[in-house]
Design a protein around this motif. Sequence first.
Motif, short mmCIF file in Angstrom:
data_model
loop_
_atom_site.label_atom_id
_atom_site.label_comp_id
_atom_site.label_asym_id
_atom_site.label_seq_id
_atom_site.Cartn_x
_atom_site.Cartn_y
_atom_site.Cartn_z
N VAL A 42 0.82 -1.31 0.00
CA VAL A 42 -0.01 0.01 0.08
C VAL A 42 0.84 1.18 -0.19
O VAL A 42 1.74 1.43 0.77
N ARG A 43 0.66 2.06 -1.03
CA ARG A 43 1.71 3.23 -1.14
C ARG A 43 1.38 4.16 0.01
O ARG A 43 0.28 4.70 0.19
N THR A 44 2.47 4.75 0.53
CA THR A 44 2.41 5.78 1.58
C THR A 44 3.24 6.93 0.92
O THR A 44 3.09 7.08 -0.10
N GLY A 45 3.65 8.05 1.72
CA GLY A 45 4.27 9.13 1.22
C GLY A 45 5.41 8.96 0.39
O GLY A 45 5.59 9.71 -0.50
N ARG A 46 6.32 8.08 0.81
CA ARG A 46 7.56 7.74 0.19
C ARG A 46 7.65 6.77 -0.76
O ARG A 46 6.79 5.89 -0.63
N SER A 47 8.56 6.71 -1.93
CA SER A 47 8.62 5.78 -2.71
C SER A 47 9.12 4.63 -2.00
O SER A 47 10.03 4.70 -1.38
N ASN A 48 8.59 3.53 -2.41
CA ASN A 48 9.22 2.03 -1.95
C ASN A 48 8.85 1.10 -3.00
O ASN A 48 7.68 0.78 -3.61
N PRO A 49 10.03 0.33 -3.62
CA PRO A 49 9.63 -0.78 -4.33
C PRO A 49 8.60 -1.62 -4.10
O PRO A 49 8.23 -2.55 -5.06
N ALA A 50 8.34 -1.96 -3.00
CA ALA A 50 7.22 -3.03 -2.52
C ALA A 50 5.95 -2.50 -3.01
O ALA A 50 5.17 -3.51 -3.22
N ILE A 51 5.71 -1.39 -3.45
CA ILE A 51 4.38 -0.76 -3.97
C ILE A 51 4.09 -1.89 -5.05
O ILE A 51 3.02 -2.25 -5.31
N LEU A 52 5.25 -2.00 -6.00
CA LEU A 52 4.91 -2.84 -7.11
C LEU A 52 5.22 -4.44 -6.90
O LEU A 52 4.91 -5.21 -7.93
N ASP A 53 5.12 -4.78 -5.91
CA ASP A 53 5.36 -6.20 -5.65
C ASP A 53 4.16 -7.29 -5.96
O ASP A 53 4.26 -8.20 -6.59
N LYS A 54 3.09 -6.66 -5.92
CA LYS A 54 1.81 -7.49 -6.61
C LYS A 54 1.35 -7.21 -7.99
O LYS A 54 0.30 -7.84 -8.50
N VAL A 55 2.32 -6.23 -8.49
CA VAL A 55 2.08 -6.18 -9.96
C VAL A 55 2.32 -7.37 -10.73
O VAL A 55 3.43 -7.67 -10.75
N GLU A 56 1.31 -7.87 -11.50
CA GLU A 56 1.64 -9.10 -12.28
C GLU A 56 1.59 -8.56 -13.87
O GLU A 56 0.82 -7.84 -14.35
N LYS A 91 6.44 -2.28 -22.98
CA LYS A 91 5.10 -2.00 -23.28
C LYS A 91 4.06 -2.58 -22.30
O LYS A 91 3.26 -2.18 -21.84
N ILE A 92 4.37 -4.00 -22.21
CA ILE A 92 3.46 -4.74 -21.52
C ILE A 92 3.55 -4.56 -19.87
O ILE A 92 2.46 -4.61 -19.23
N ILE A 93 4.88 -3.98 -19.61
CA ILE A 93 5.01 -3.63 -18.12
C ILE A 93 4.32 -2.31 -17.84
O ILE A 93 3.68 -2.37 -16.82
N GLU A 94 4.35 -1.29 -18.88
CA GLU A 94 3.48 -0.05 -18.88
C GLU A 94 2.09 -0.34 -18.71
O GLU A 94 1.42 0.10 -17.83
N LYS A 95 1.70 -1.30 -19.34
CA LYS A 95 0.04 -1.66 -19.55
C LYS A 95 -0.20 -2.29 -17.93
O LYS A 95 -1.14 -2.19 -17.45
N ALA A 96 0.62 -3.17 -17.61
CA ALA A 96 0.37 -3.55 -16.18
C ALA A 96 0.57 -2.87 -15.04
O ALA A 96 -0.77 -2.84 -14.21
N ILE A 97 1.22 -1.85 -15.11
CA ILE A 97 1.24 -0.57 -14.17
C ILE A 97 0.20 0.08 -14.20
O ILE A 97 -0.88 0.42 -13.08
N VAL A 98 -0.62 0.25 -15.27
CA VAL A 98 -1.53 1.03 -15.46
C VAL A 98 -2.97 0.39 -15.03
O VAL A 98 -3.97 0.88 -14.43
N ASP A 99 -3.09 -0.95 -15.45
CA ASP A 99 -3.89 -1.81 -15.02
C ASP A 99 -4.13 -2.10 -13.41
O ASP A 99 -5.13 -2.75 -13.11
N SER A 100 -2.98 -2.09 -12.67
CA SER A 100 -3.00 -2.56 -11.39
C SER A 100 -3.64 -1.56 -10.64
O SER A 100 -3.75 -1.88 -9.41
#
Length: 195
Positions: A42-56, A91-100
Amino acid sequence: RLGVLRCATIEEIEAEKSLIEKDAKERMEKTIENVKSSFNSVRTGRSNPAILDKVEVEYYGTPVLLKSIAQISTPDSSSLLVQPYDKSSLKIIEKAIVDSRLGLTPNNDGEVIRLSLPQLTSERRKELLKVVAKQAEEGKVAVRNIRRDAIKAYEKLEKDKKLSEDNVKDLSNALQKVTDEYMKKIDSVYKQKEK
């Protein structure tokens, strides 16, 4: 013909009881770890790579986690940098981030994907707080299910005449204390995340 009836020894009963208890504690500990890891996504105020842990990402027809096909770094406190190992997967990574539905807009420059983390609004904070509360409740439900499974195992021992009804009550009470302890742990982790 007479059959021989063999009763379980006290040592065997103690071993079974401690095995059930140990298994329940290990599973509850794993539940706490799962709650903590879901809180990290879950995103908080600071950037953390764990934010993207569940992105498939749908990578060559197979869903894989983003972190397994790209390096994720934090160049500063308000952005993330995603460097794919295979440039053709941008491209597919970009799409996955948008879809997440993380509320992040990817910026693809042909080499890497940059993600700027906007400042959290009070409205978005309230939404995130609901998500975190739901995750905490799911953790509590998991702990209760583990307790239920252990009690069923005790009742099975009672049915097999290895434990008395009083033993099962005592063990269930002890198990309830352990369950309450883990519930408090989940609450304290939740309160930390809430802050």
